[in-house]
Design a protein around this motif. Structure first.
Motif, PDB file in Angstrom:
ATOM      1  N   LEU A 103      45.687  21.352  42.242  1.00 56.90           N
ATOM      2  CA  LEU A 103      44.251  21.598  42.069  1.00 56.90           C
ATOM      3  C   LEU A 103      43.615  20.305  41.585  1.00 56.90           C
ATOM      4  N   THR A 104      42.622  19.824  42.312  1.00 57.82           N
ATOM      5  CA  THR A 104      41.990  18.586  41.873  1.00 57.82           C
ATOM      6  C   THR A 104      40.509  18.771  41.588  1.00 57.82           C
ATOM      7  N   ALA A 105      39.991  19.982  41.821  1.00 60.40           N
ATOM      8  CA  ALA A 105      38.588  20.248  41.508  1.00 60.40           C
ATOM      9  C   ALA A 105      38.446  21.718  41.160  1.00 60.40           C
TER      10      ALA A 105
ATOM     11  N   ALA B 253      37.117  25.472  41.330  1.00 59.28           N
ATOM     12  CA  ALA B 253      36.736  26.291  42.470  1.00 59.28           C
ATOM     13  C   ALA B 253      35.239  26.573  42.424  1.00 59.28           C
ATOM     14  N   PRO B 254      34.545  26.450  43.543  1.00 54.47           N
ATOM     15  CA  PRO B 254      33.119  26.797  43.579  1.00 54.47           C
ATOM     16  C   PRO B 254      32.928  28.299  43.323  1.00 54.47           C
ATOM     17  N   PRO B 255      31.699  28.717  43.028  1.00 54.03           N
ATOM     18  CA  PRO B 255      31.481  30.141  42.739  1.00 54.03           C
ATOM     19  C   PRO B 255      31.768  31.005  43.962  1.00 54.03           C
ATOM     20  N   LEU B 256      32.049  32.273  43.706  1.00 47.77           N
ATOM     21  CA  LEU B 256      32.291  33.204  44.805  1.00 47.77           C
ATOM     22  C   LEU B 256      31.012  33.414  45.605  1.00 47.77           C
ATOM     23  N   ASP B 257      31.171  33.631  46.874  1.00 49.42           N
ATOM     24  CA  ASP B 257      30.048  33.921  47.750  1.00 49.42           C
ATOM     25  C   ASP B 257      29.390  35.227  47.283  1.00 49.42           C
ATOM     26  N   PRO B 258      28.088  35.187  46.941  1.00 46.74           N
ATOM     27  CA  PRO B 258      27.445  36.422  46.452  1.00 46.74           C
ATOM     28  C   PRO B 258      27.482  37.538  47.490  1.00 46.74           C
TER      29      PRO B 258
END
Lengths: 698, 360
Positions: A389-391, A393-398
């Motif tokens: 893991l290098t970043a 995780a973006p938010p979940l798709d609403p």
């Protein structure tokens, strides 16, 4: 690719049993679809050859892979069964006996053939030869092998061409020399409207983007696809012209697609034949004609190769092998694997310089070489790691969280989730879209899947009907998915249907069928869950019953509809009209825009509330919304809630009137309200109702 | 002369009748029969005491009184016993059928979907949905399938009769240049189209799952439907390897199916190189070989591979700097293996009797 085990073993000594070979080869990229016994103790292995490996659509191609897998030698010239098989000498002798007047020895007569390539881009290479033949059945062993490969034996000439194709992968064709006007082969574009009856008896009209094999006058074959009936080899044929060519894959593919004609030849050419093979294949074919006693070659073999196709040369770096596979592969394995597959390796800085054999049309980049190495090294021998893991995780798709939310909500409300197809019959779709707004499928499988659904409801109503036919009287269903119109494009939608009882049957009381207000509650609940305040206003939809349908509005935008399905619609889906079906559909994309999800807590009330009930007589068509609005406007801000709790029509009420009872709740945040205050509020409420709606207090 | 045996007879008679008594009414009848002032049989005996010989009166009186006391206390005892078995006021029959709270079910394909989403969320993946109608470029061309590529035959495509605007994705990520399909001309044949849209929008590193419906021109049969559900997976970054792909699948498969073996088999997809199909131990026979797995002991569950450099070039990534792996898995396939469903059409019939076999 059906490969007869004894044929395969002519090229390679694989030590294992059929099953072991099948298992190992499936781990080298050739899944085995079937293993079937064939003839006398022999076996046919049906290998699945992926679209990138036309070089393996032959016994030799598979043998090369087997040799690499087992690290054994490949015999490129198979021991011909003419000598190897016990039966063969007899058949050879027999054929020789049957042969009447022998033709002149090879090379004694001129080849009497002229080959002209007019389209060198579409036909970079054409090898042709003439042979004098006596047409008859081919030897039994050859017929057997062709049958094992799934081909029908025709005669000793056609069978030889097919035999070479199956063995080496080079599609060939034989023409009746006598039927070629001008003893000429012209490889040229077909003329517009040029007609040709192909070997399958079909009359086909060619067009200029197709490549034809023609004689001096007319097209006599469709290059790489199928020969013509006119120049077909028949029992009367005395002299043949053999074709062994390389055609442009794209051209063959387009022609084959356009004609709807797929042949063993076209399948090989369109994936990419080996431009280096035609001459060797021709030699093999002439040899087979000779040794099986079918005839003799005459004159030279003509090899027209106007556009030499050169071998691809690639760089292969050690660092890239390890970088892609996650582990280094020893140099000796890299070399062994690639060399056994026919690649030539020279050391170069950091790795190798690799010459790719012309048959390997799939190898055009370094990564293709790495795949070859990995494939034969074995994926199972590579290390197993986990990506770092290098970043964050973006938010979940609403959209996904919303769908999950709705699933939880609706299933606990008794609704079953359905998943239906995205395309439906046009008839079912029509009521749900304006004229011309449906999206038709250009090439539907059937009328059942003719248009993209403009609504999820037709599919869901079909599911209701399916379940009703299976003794399910009470059905609640929902679906979340895309719907499509020309004007709106693709939109996310939620649809619900509800028929039968409002609540499960119970001994304590009598049941009640579902009605509009149950359906409306579902819609409101969905709105609540997503943080949108839902309102319903009367609306008309062709597919909803008049007077029992409403638009769903959130934040001043229309986001859907709710109501009772029209009788005609229910009927069209084969449901009994006697039991109403309620339905709602919400546009989730629109609802998402209307929804506010920010939560701010308000302080709890510190002072008690006061409630007052009123009953009024009003016109029976006056919407309750209007009554509530009048009350809210007339009352001071201390009115915190107003809701109807009884509605009565009938005995004691004039025919066009209705008695509506409402409960009003007053509360102030900074004091306890006095009776007088509340009474004053009630007075102004009642006078407003009187003035605006002619309401009479009961 | 007083007949003492009458006392014993009465006692025996009382005991028998008491044993048979089960209700208050039975007890009242007994009370009346034995102790009633007017007609009770014990009362009658007591009346005889006075008429008996004086020397016996005392003894006989004592015996009759003892019987009377015994009967009274036996009746009280039984009365209490009966009272204790009677339900209290307001009691209900707790064995009556309950009032059912209606309960629906999440569709089994969506159960699988949510489960897979959860697994990958725990591994740090982003989950995104993409549009279902696509254009040729994103569905094929950018995925190393130029027009007339033979691999297009692997997926028979359904085309739209008229172009339409497509769906929107990634609205929550701000301005997304590839957010909308401008002119959709076909139904996506795989979720891989989103690889292109995503990579054209966001730089590496990437860890992405795209679940969604895909469409192919397949007839309905036991194992095919013209629409089915897929997961696309995409991991891109510096030093992402085939070994990482192996490790990821092993972790995923263990969570989905428990303790099963995983193997990678070389295969071909135009947009990955090397390509691999992933097999797991057959769920029907445990790997021994059976009809389900065509006697191989293995079942294919997904296609995968290392992202083809041509794909990186199409989206403007430096194929020399980054590597990645991608995979596509069918939700139906997973659900069929996991739940022992042998006919894929069951998922699309939505028979409530099928759906309600899955826990909420």
């Amino acid at each position: 690719m059906k490969v007869l085990l004894s044929w395969l073993r002519e090229f390679v000594d694989a030590p294992d049993t059929t099953e072991d070979i099948a298992r190992l080869m499936s781990m080298r990229g050739f899944a085995v679809e079937a293993i079937e016994p064939f003839g006398d103790g022999d076996t046919v292995i049906d290998f699945e050859v992926t679209a990138n490996r036309p070089d393996c659509m032959s016994v030799l191609g598979i043998a090369r892979e087997v040799a690499a897998a087992y690290r054994v030698k490949l015999r490129t010239r198979g021991a011909s069964p003419v000598a190897a098989s016990a039966k063969a000498p007899a058949s050879l002798a027999e054929t020789a006996r049957r042969r009447g007047s022998p033709h002149g020895p090879k090379g004694s007569a001129p080849e009497s053939l002229d080959i002209v390539i007019e389209s060198p881009i579409l036909c970079p290479r054409y090898v042709g030869a003439v042979a004098d033949v006596e047409v008859g059945p081919s030897p039994a062993w050859m017929q057997t092998r062709l049958q094992a490969a799934g081909l029908r034996p025709i005669n000793n000439i056609v069978d030889v061409t097919n035999y070479v194709m199956v063995e080496m992968g080079q599609p060939m064709h034989a023409f009746d020399h006598a039927r070629l006007a001008g003893a000429q082969i012209r490889v040229r574009p077909a003329r517009a409207g040029e007609a040709l009856r192909t070997l399958d008896g079909q009359l086909r009209t060619l067009s200029p983007e197709m490549l034809a094999i023609a004689d001096a006058e007319r097209a006599t074959a469709i290059a790489g696809v199928m020969g013509g009936g006119d120049s077909e080899v028949t029992p009367a044929t005395k002299t043949i012209v053999l074709e062994s060519a390389y055609f442009n894959p794209l051209s063959v593919r387009r022609t084959s697609k356009k004609l709807g004609l797929k042949t063993e030849a076209s399948m090989r050419f369109e994936r990419g034949a080996d431009p280096g093979l035609p001459a060797a294949a021709m030699a093999r074919a002439l040899d087979l004609i000779e040794t099986t006693g079918a005839g003799h070659g005459r004159g030279r073999v003509i090899d027209r190769y106007p556009r030499n196709i050169k071998s691809v040369v690639l760089r292969l770096r050690r660092e890239k092998i390890a970088g892609l596979l996650g582990g280094a592969i020893p140099d000796r394995d890299v070399r062994r694997i690639l060399e056994r597959l026919g690649f030539t390796l020279d050391p170069a800085s950091g790795g190798w310089r690799v010459v790719v054999p012309t048959r390997r049309v799939d190898v055009t980049r370094e990564v293709d070489l790495i795949e070859e190495v990995a494939r034969h090294y074995g994926f199972d021998r590579l290390p197993t790691t986990f990506p770092a893991l290098t970043a964050a995780a973006p938010p979940l798709d609403p959209r996904i969280t919303c769908a999950r939310h709705l699933r939880a909500l609706l299933t606990t409300a008794g609704f079953f989730e359905a998943v239906t197809f995205g395309f439906i019959p046009e008839r079912a779709a029509a009521p749900f879209a304006a004229d011309g707004d449906l999206v038709p499928i250009a090439n539907p499988l059937s009328e059942l899947f003719a248009v993209l659904r403009p609504s999820l409801l037709p599919g869901l109503v079909d599911v209701v009907a399916h379940n009703r036919r299976r003794e399910q009287r009470d059905v609640r269903l929902f679906e979340i998915g895309a719907r499509f119109t020309r004007s709106g494009g693709e939109r996310q939608s939620l649809a619900c249907v509800w028929t039968g009882a409002a609540a499960p049957e119970h001994w304590s009381g009598t049941g009640r069928p579902v009605d509009f207000f149950d359906a409306k509650a579902v819609v409101e609940r969905v709105g609540q869950a997503l943080g949108a305040e839902i309102q319903t206003t009367p609306a008309r939809e062709p597919w909803l019953a008049a007077g029992r349908s409403a638009a769903v509005v959130a934040n001043h935008a229309r986001v859907g509809v709710v109501g009772q399905l029209a009788d005609a619609l229910v009927d069209a889906h084969g449901l009994p009209g006697s039991e109403p079906v309620y339905a709602a559909e919400l546009d989730l994309d629109a609802l998402a825009l209307a929804a506010g999800r920010v939560v701010r807590v308000e302080p709890l009330p510190r002072y008690p509330s006061v409630t007052r009930d009123i009953s009024i007589l009003i016109g029976d068509t006056l919407p309750a919304d209007d009554v509530r609005r009048t009350i809210r406007e007339a009352a001071p801000p201390t009115l915190v809630r107003v809701a109807e709790f009884d509605r009565y029509q009938g005995k004691g009420i004039p025919p066009d009137k209705v008695s509506l009872s409402l409960r009003l709740t007053f509360r102030a945040s900074d004091r306890t309200l006095t009776d007088a205050e509340v009474q004053a509020a009630m007075d102004s409420v009642l006078s407003a109702l009187r003035e605006k709606h002619g309401a009479v207090q009961r | 002369m007083i007949d003492r045996s009458a006392i014993d007879t009465l006692r025996a008679d009382f005991r028998l009748r008491l044993a048979a008594a089960t209700t208050d009414r039975d007890l009242k009848a007994l009370d009346d029969a034995f102790l009633s002032r007017r007609s009770g049989s014990v009362t009658a005996l007591l009346k005889q005491v006075a008429s008996g010989p004086p020397e016996e009166r005392r003894e006989f009186g004592r015996l009759v009184n003892a019987l009377k006391t015994e009967i009274e206390s036996a009746l009280d005892g039984k009365r209490a016993a009966i009272a204790s078995t009677r339900p209290p006021a307001g009691a209900v029959d707790v064995t009556l059928a309950s009032r059912q709270i209606p309960m629906g079910r999440i569709h089994p394909l969506m159960r699988v979907r949510q489960e897979v989403e959860d697994i990958f969320v725990r591994m740090g993946y982003e989950i995104l949905e993409g549009p279902e109608v696509e254009d040729d470029y994103h569905n094929f061309e950018a995925l190393n399938m130029p027009p007339d590529h033979p691999a297009r035959d692997m997926q028979d495509t359904l085309y739209l009769g008229v172009p339409i605007p497509g769906g929107i994705w990634g609205a929550h990520r701000g301005r997304v240049p590839e957010a909308q399909v401008r002119t959709a001309t076909l139904l996506r044949t795989h979720t891989s189209a989103m690889q292109i849209r995503y990579m054209k929008t966001f730089p590496p590193p990437i860890r992405l799952i795209v679940p969604g419906r895909v469409y192919r021109r397949d007839n309905l049969d036991l194992s095919h439907t013209p629409m089915f559900q897929q997961f696309e997976g995409l991991v891109v970054g510096r030093g992402v390897t085939l070994a990482d792909l192996k490790g990821t699948f092993e972790a995923m498969v263990r969570e989905l199916f428990g303790d099963v073996k995983v193997r990678l088999r070389p295969s071909f997809f135009p947009y990955t190189e090397p390509s691999a199909e992933v097999d797991i131990t057959c769920q029907s026979c445990g790997g021994a070989g059976c009809g389900t797995c065509k006697h191989t002991g293995w079942l294919e569950i997904l296609g995968s591979g290392m992202v083809h450099p041509a794909v990186f070039e199409a989206v403007g990534y430096d194929a020399d700097e980054v590597t990645g792996f991608a995979f596509g898995m069918g939700m139906e396939r997973v659900a069929m293996l996991k739940y022992g469903v042998d006919d894929i059409r069951l998922f699309y019939e939505n028979d409530v009797r099928f759906l309600e076999q899955f826990p909420l």
